[in-house]
Design an enzyme around this catalytic site. Structure first.
Site, PDB file in Angstrom:
ATOM      1  N   CYS A   1      17.229 -22.786  53.534  1.00 34.58           N
ATOM      2  CA  CYS A   1      16.809 -21.543  54.174  1.00 34.58           C
ATOM      3  C   CYS A   1      15.278 -21.467  54.179  1.00 34.58           C
ATOM      4  O   CYS A   1      14.642 -21.560  53.120  1.00 34.58           O
ATOM      5  CB  CYS A   1      17.396 -20.370  53.400  1.00 34.58           C
ATOM      6  SG  CYS A   1      16.700 -18.784  53.854  1.00 34.58           S
TER       7      CYS A   1
ATOM      8  N   TYR B   1      -6.540  12.063  16.046  1.00 32.72           N
ATOM      9  CA  TYR B   1      -7.831  11.880  16.704  1.00 32.72           C
ATOM     10  C   TYR B   1      -8.837  12.998  16.400  1.00 32.72           C
ATOM     11  O   TYR B   1      -9.895  13.051  17.018  1.00 32.72           O
ATOM     12  CB  TYR B   1      -7.661  11.780  18.214  1.00 32.72           C
ATOM     13  CG  TYR B   1      -6.742  12.840  18.806  1.00 32.72           C
ATOM     14  CD1 TYR B   1      -7.134  14.171  18.826  1.00 32.72           C
ATOM     15  CD2 TYR B   1      -5.500  12.506  19.322  1.00 32.72           C
ATOM     16  CE1 TYR B   1      -6.308  15.146  19.340  1.00 32.72           C
ATOM     17  CE2 TYR B   1      -4.653  13.474  19.843  1.00 32.72           C
ATOM     18  CZ  TYR B   1      -5.064  14.786  19.853  1.00 32.72           C
ATOM     19  OH  TYR B   1      -4.231  15.750  20.350  1.00 32.72           O
TER      20      TYR B   1
ATOM     21  N   GLU C   1      -1.371  13.427  18.169  1.00 31.04           N
ATOM     22  CA  GLU C   1      -0.353  13.487  19.196  1.00 31.04           C
ATOM     23  C   GLU C   1       0.896  12.786  18.678  1.00 31.04           C
ATOM     24  O   GLU C   1       0.814  11.653  18.194  1.00 31.04           O
ATOM     25  CB  GLU C   1      -0.906  12.765  20.439  1.00 31.04           C
ATOM     26  CG  GLU C   1      -0.218  13.095  21.710  1.00 31.04           C
ATOM     27  CD  GLU C   1      -0.812  14.331  22.413  1.00 31.04           C
ATOM     28  OE1 GLU C   1      -1.621  15.071  21.801  1.00 31.04           O
ATOM     29  OE2 GLU C   1      -0.441  14.545  23.566  1.00 31.04           O
TER      30      GLU C   1
ATOM     31  N   CYS D   1      17.825 -17.271  57.772  1.00 32.49           N
ATOM     32  CA  CYS D   1      18.452 -18.467  58.347  1.00 32.49           C
ATOM     33  C   CYS D   1      19.796 -18.162  58.994  1.00 32.49           C
ATOM     34  O   CYS D   1      20.412 -19.047  59.586  1.00 32.49           O
ATOM     35  CB  CYS D   1      18.613 -19.539  57.275  1.00 32.49           C
ATOM     36  SG  CYS D   1      19.818 -19.098  56.009  1.00 32.49           S
TER      37      CYS D   1
ATOM     38  N   TYR E   1      11.932  -4.628   4.366  1.00 30.87           N
ATOM     39  CA  TYR E   1      11.686  -3.196   4.204  1.00 30.87           C
ATOM     40  C   TYR E   1      13.012  -2.464   3.987  1.00 30.87           C
ATOM     41  O   TYR E   1      13.154  -1.656   3.056  1.00 30.87           O
ATOM     42  CB  TYR E   1      10.968  -2.652   5.441  1.00 30.87           C
ATOM     43  CG  TYR E   1      10.697  -1.164   5.385  1.00 30.87           C
ATOM     44  CD1 TYR E   1       9.498  -0.677   4.880  1.00 30.87           C
ATOM     45  CD2 TYR E   1      11.651  -0.250   5.839  1.00 30.87           C
ATOM     46  CE1 TYR E   1       9.246   0.678   4.827  1.00 30.87           C
ATOM     47  CE2 TYR E   1      11.416   1.107   5.788  1.00 30.87           C
ATOM     48  CZ  TYR E   1      10.212   1.573   5.280  1.00 30.87           C
ATOM     49  OH  TYR E   1       9.981   2.920   5.239  1.00 30.87           O
ATOM     50  N   ASP E   2      13.990  -2.793   4.846  1.00 34.26           N
ATOM     51  CA  ASP E   2      15.297  -2.135   4.721  1.00 34.26           C
ATOM     52  C   ASP E   2      15.906  -2.373   3.350  1.00 34.26           C
ATOM     53  O   ASP E   2      16.540  -1.485   2.777  1.00 34.26           O
ATOM     54  CB  ASP E   2      16.254  -2.641   5.808  1.00 34.26           C
ATOM     55  CG  ASP E   2      15.820  -2.173   7.187  1.00 34.26           C
ATOM     56  OD1 ASP E   2      15.010  -1.221   7.260  1.00 34.26           O
ATOM     57  OD2 ASP E   2      16.283  -2.757   8.185  1.00 34.26           O
TER      58      ASP E   2
ATOM     59  N   GLU F   1     -11.294   7.371  23.659  1.00 39.44           N
ATOM     60  CA  GLU F   1      -9.970   7.228  23.038  1.00 39.44           C
ATOM     61  C   GLU F   1      -8.892   7.315  24.100  1.00 39.44           C
ATOM     62  O   GLU F   1      -9.017   8.108  25.040  1.00 39.44           O
ATOM     63  CB  GLU F   1      -9.725   8.375  22.041  1.00 39.44           C
ATOM     64  CG  GLU F   1     -10.732   8.454  20.934  1.00 39.44           C
ATOM     65  CD  GLU F   1     -10.675   9.801  20.208  1.00 39.44           C
ATOM     66  OE1 GLU F   1      -9.767  10.619  20.496  1.00 39.44           O
ATOM     67  OE2 GLU F   1     -11.547  10.028  19.362  1.00 39.44           O
TER      68      GLU F   1
ATOM     69  N   ARG G   1       0.848  23.032  18.957  1.00 36.29           N
ATOM     70  CA  ARG G   1      -0.374  23.653  19.433  1.00 36.29           C
ATOM     71  C   ARG G   1      -0.154  25.108  19.859  1.00 36.29           C
ATOM     72  O   ARG G   1      -0.986  25.969  19.631  1.00 36.29           O
ATOM     73  CB  ARG G   1      -0.908  22.849  20.617  1.00 36.29           C
ATOM     74  CG  ARG G   1      -2.297  23.264  21.026  1.00 36.29           C
ATOM     75  CD  ARG G   1      -2.835  22.314  22.067  1.00 36.29           C
ATOM     76  NE  ARG G   1      -2.631  22.859  23.386  1.00 36.29           N
ATOM     77  CZ  ARG G   1      -3.598  23.445  24.093  1.00 36.29           C
ATOM     78  NH1 ARG G   1      -4.805  23.523  23.611  1.00 36.29           N
ATOM     79  NH2 ARG G   1      -3.346  23.935  25.269  1.00 36.29           N
TER      80      ARG G   1
ATOM     81  N   SER H   1      -8.195  22.951  24.617  1.00 29.62           N
ATOM     82  CA  SER H   1      -7.733  21.900  25.522  1.00 29.62           C
ATOM     83  C   SER H   1      -8.960  21.240  26.143  1.00 29.62           C
ATOM     84  O   SER H   1     -10.085  21.523  25.744  1.00 29.62           O
ATOM     85  CB  SER H   1      -6.800  22.463  26.586  1.00 29.62           C
ATOM     86  OG  SER H   1      -7.513  23.356  27.392  1.00 29.62           O
ATOM     87  N   LEU H   2      -8.747  20.340  27.071  1.00 26.12           N
ATOM     88  CA  LEU H   2      -9.851  19.534  27.590  1.00 26.12           C
ATOM     89  C   LEU H   2     -10.038  19.762  29.073  1.00 26.12           C
ATOM     90  O   LEU H   2      -9.083  20.011  29.808  1.00 26.12           O
ATOM     91  CB  LEU H   2      -9.563  18.045  27.375  1.00 26.12           C
ATOM     92  CG  LEU H   2      -9.589  17.546  25.941  1.00 26.12           C
ATOM     93  CD1 LEU H   2      -9.001  16.152  25.867  1.00 26.12           C
ATOM     94  CD2 LEU H   2     -11.007  17.556  25.410  1.00 26.12           C
TER      95      LEU H   2
HETATM   96  S1  IVH Z   1      -9.067  15.892  21.733  1.00 28.97           S
HETATM   97  C1  IVH Z   1     -11.015  19.912  21.789  1.00 28.97           C
HETATM   98  N1  IVH Z   1      -8.186  13.429  21.882  1.00 28.97           N
HETATM   99  O1  IVH Z   1      -4.826  16.204  25.288  1.00 28.97           O
HETATM  100  C2  IVH Z   1     -10.430  18.572  21.995  1.00 28.97           C
HETATM  101  N2  IVH Z   1      -6.825  15.160  22.799  1.00 28.97           N
HETATM  102  O2  IVH Z   1      -5.896  18.379  27.148  1.00 28.97           O
HETATM  103  C3  IVH Z   1      -8.984  18.584  21.801  1.00 28.97           C
HETATM  104  N3  IVH Z   1      -4.698  14.425  23.722  1.00 28.97           N
HETATM  105  O3  IVH Z   1      -3.975  19.100  23.550  1.00 28.97           O
HETATM  106  C4  IVH Z   1      -8.269  17.392  22.119  1.00 28.97           C
HETATM  107  N4  IVH Z   1      -4.972  12.287  23.282  1.00 28.97           N
HETATM  108  O4  IVH Z   1      -2.573  17.046  23.167  1.00 28.97           O
HETATM  109  C5  IVH Z   1      -7.940  14.722  22.176  1.00 28.97           C
HETATM  110  N5  IVH Z   1      -7.506  11.215  21.910  1.00 28.97           N
HETATM  111  C6  IVH Z   1      -7.268  12.504  22.198  1.00 28.97           C
HETATM  112  C7  IVH Z   1      -6.075  12.921  22.842  1.00 28.97           C
HETATM  113  C8  IVH Z   1      -5.900  14.272  23.129  1.00 28.97           C
HETATM  114  C9  IVH Z   1      -4.151  13.194  23.793  1.00 28.97           C
HETATM  115  C10 IVH Z   1      -4.082  15.663  24.248  1.00 28.97           C
HETATM  116  C11 IVH Z   1      -3.938  16.759  23.219  1.00 28.97           C
HETATM  117  C12 IVH Z   1      -4.652  17.933  23.775  1.00 28.97           C
HETATM  118  C13 IVH Z   1      -4.735  17.599  25.223  1.00 28.97           C
HETATM  119  C14 IVH Z   1      -5.987  18.234  25.791  1.00 28.97           C
END
Ligand code: IVH
Length: 677
Positions: A439, A234, A182, A419, A38-39, A116, A139, A84-85
């Site tokens: 020992c 993802y 990510e 020992c 590759y290099d 995931e 984000r 967020s989750l």
């Molecule tokens: S889905 C609405 N999938 O976790 C759903 N997030 O707390 C949005 N993250 O800000 C996120 N792996 O930075 C999703 N397989 C994954 C993820 C993932 C890491 C992070 C992401 C997000 C945070 C949510």
């Protein structure tokens, strides 16, 4: 064709080739050429572009070196907010989640999920217009982030152009797509980065996530370019000109367009399967090259995701099932010293019991005196303790703010705590050793290692019993184990006629170990589980290993100078030779007859074979030595070079990969037939 034209053609060809190999490496994790090759391609392109600036192009892979610095980041708006989750900290909360989903959807059809790995990095959105990278942002608050387009363009894992498959049945990338993922750093790259920062006197990053974030949020993108950032995608935000049906098919589609998608993601028919993925990843977490902090479980069907919708900041169709934190605070009550089988003295912190990574931790290794000095650890200190997977817990650092001044410094003893023999620190070593070969602590540790599950697997012979056998003078070396009769054991505390017989029977059962288990059990310096496999696979018989020269050993792939030297010196030491002879005289037959005889078989000869899953009739070790004896080569991972994959029960990602690559797969029954048994 004129000279100019030829050069221009070669440049275009090299650009395409490099894009293709980036895709193989980052998106598929299946490079088809070596790093050196590759290099060489890359260097050729750099040189041609330097010599012929008229063919320069802003989208050449050589431009991934950075762009002019900016004063500050521009805002980057997300057309669809990045949510967020919600977290689940226990299995019951995952069931709460799935019950709520079932109730809200009220469907007669089964609800499937995708599980995931939750990458511990930094979320980004990358926008592709007509398949070309047009912008990228962090984000931020979910609505507006920072524009990091220039920085993202330096990340080789993120393509500048999405692929269109040559197969016209496969859809081309849509007019517009904002993909989400990510950005992260592998742990090894993080450590390398920190080492070089240490050398340069720069402040260190606390963890790979901070390092990834710090690297991406650089006003000067040439700094980002120098950091080996990677990414997994993802999800999607705004999309025009394409409809995805399910999360699982979306992941596959993103991968086909050239975006890296985590291969550990799984499609789950039931929520229980998603919990299994969590359990599996939680135990493999420490051996992954990057940090993950949980598993994200998502409802697979996107129309159902839309029905479920979101509450204020997080969707109802997904949950982050987090691993229990693998760091916690505790206090060092005392520091004791353990003597290992090679005489090494290891200082161990005795802690106030604390939950770390899901288990109660009472002890943590302090490694050696240098480490204690470097971290300035004292008895009485409040410290951070870390436990990663099955790794022994360790003390990471002192919580300086909790010092009272009453803490006591620790010094290695001058005499062996077992020992009473002299303790020395040999030059060039960071460890202290007890040099007394008799020992008792060393003898006990060596026997304990010999009997352990990964070695000879003598059931019922744990450290406590080993210690008793040595103290009672019944056993002074591993060979003595095979001379024990029930009568020797019956009178020991805690033993009866039945348990004495059981132990003798399980010692008996260990008389025919595989060669690999036996080599590992001997405890040769630097020969761990993996190297024992390599040696056994190469030599097949104990005699061949014993007779091997340094050169022969060094010629084996995966065996370096250190290991070769250690094996040769082990077998040339008269005490060790006597011990091995003694074991053979006691009836130990490593390798068994089967693998000792080389009996090449045209079916197996020259084939590269990978085992996956559990076989019901033999261990993987044994299966490996049997096909090796027939002339096959056993490998750990599946690639295009693999000829055969033998799949036992619960075969996982290796089987999947084999199917994907079109590698032939043998089920156990067929495998046994091919072995001739
Ligand atoms: S889905 C609405 N999938 O976790 C759903 N997030 O707390 C949005 N993250 O800000 C996120 N792996 O930075 C999703 N397989 C994954 C993820 C993932 C890491 C992070 C992401 C997000 C945070 C949510």
């Amino acid at each position: 064709m004129g000279k100019k034209e030829e050069i221009s053609k070669r440049i275009e060809e090299l650009r395409e080739l490099i894009r293709f190999h980036d895709y193989r490496y980052y998106a598929l994790d299946e490079p088809v050429i070596s790093d050196a090759e590759y290099d060489a391609l890359f260097r050729e392109l750099v040189r041609l572009e330097e010599d012929h600036p008229e063919f320069a192009s802003p989208d050449s892979p050589t431009r991934r070196v950075g762009f002019p610095p900016v004063e500050k980041f521009q805002p980057f708006e997300h057309q669809v907010p990045m949510l967020s989750l919600e977290n689940a900290m226990a299995e019951s909360e995952v069931f709460d989640f799935s019950r709520r989903v079932e109730r809200l959807l009220d469907s007669h059809e089964p609800i499937e999920y995708v599980a995931e790995p939750k990458m511990d990095g930094l979320a980004v959105e990358v926008v592709y217009e007509e398949g070309v990278l047009a912008g990228a942002g962090t984000r931020g608050d979910g609505y507006v982030g920072e524009d990091v387009t220039h920085n993202v363009k330096t990340i080789r894992a993120i393509p500048w152009k999405l692929f269109s498959s040559e197969d016209s049945r496969e859809p081309a990338p849509p007019r517009l797509i904002a993909v989400r993922g990510e950005v992260y750093l592998d742990r090894a790259d993080f450590e390398r980065l920190n080492r070089s920062r240490m050398d340069a006197g720069e402040p260190l990053f606390a963890n790979p996530r901070n390092a990834a974030a710090g690297s991406l949020r650089q006003l000067d993108s040439s700094i980002t370019a120098g950091r080996p950032l990677k990414a997994f995608f993802y999800g999607v935000g705004a999309v025009e000109g394409f409809e995805f049906e399910t999360q699982w098919r979306m992941l596959r589609r993103l991968r086909l367009w050239g975006l890296p998608v985590n291969p550990l993601s799984r499609h789950c028919r039931r929520i229980e399967e998603a919990i299994q993925v969590y359990d599996d990843l939680s135990s493999r977490r420490a051996s992954l090259p990057y940090d993950i902090d949980g598993v994200v479980i998502k409802v697979d069907r996107l129309d159902w995701q839309r029905v479920l919708g979101e509450k204020s900041r997080s969707p109802r169709w997904a949950v982050a099932y987090k691993f229990s934190p693998d760091e916690a605070q505790s206090r060092i009550r005392d520091i004791i010293v353990q003597v290992g089988r090679t005489g090494v003295l290891t200082p161990v912190a005795v802690l106030e019991a604390v939950m770390v990574g899901g288990v109660t931790v009472r002890r943590a290794t302090l490694h050696n005196q240098d480490e204690i000095d470097r971290k300035d650890i004292r008895i009485g200190d409040v410290v951070m303790v870390r436990r990663a997977g099955d790794v022994i817990p360790e003390v990471i650092e002192v919580v300086a703010s909790r010092r009272s001044g009453e803490e006591k410094a620790f010094r290695m003893p001058r005499e062996c705590p077992s020992c009473g023999g002299e303790v020395v620190r040999l030059s060039g070593e960071s460890v202290h050793r007890c040099l007394n070969r008799n020992c008792p602590a060393q003898i006990k540790a060596a026997i304990g290692h010999f009997a352990s599950r990964d070695a000879m697997n003598i059931e019922g012979l744990g450290r406590r019993i080993v210690s008793m056998l040595v103290d009672e003078g019944l056993v002074a070396s591993v060979a003595d184990l095979y001379r024990l009769g029930p009568g020797d054991l019956e009178s020991l505390p805690g033993f009866g006629a039945k348990s004495a017989q059981n132990l003798v029977a399980s010692i008996e059962k260990s008389r025919q170990p595989s060669l690999s288990d036996f080599l590992y059990a001997l405890g040769i310096y630097h020969v761990g589980r993996h190297l024992a496999d390599i040696l056994a696979e190469h030599f097949l018989t104990l005699d061949a290993v014993r007779g091997a020269t340094r050169e022969e050993l060094e010629s084996i792939e995966g065996v370096g100078e250190k290991v070769a030297g250690s094996v040769v010196s082990y077998f040339s030491n008269p005490g060790n030779r006597r011990l091995v002879d003694d074991l053979l005289a006691a009836g130990i037959r490593p390798g068994g007859v089967r693998s000792a005889v080389r009996e090449e078989d045209p079916f197996w000869k020259g084939k590269t074979v990978v085992f996956t899953g559990t076989l019901s009739t033999m261990t993987r070790q044994e299966a490996g030595s049997r096909v090796a004896a027939k002339g096959a080569k056993v490998s750990e991972s599946v690639s295009r070079k693999t000829d055969l994959v033998v799949a036992g029960k619960d075969a996982g990602s290796k089987l999947e990969k084999a199917v994907r690559l079109g590698v032939a797969v043998l089920e156990e029954e067929e495998f046994l037939r091919r072995l001739g048994s």
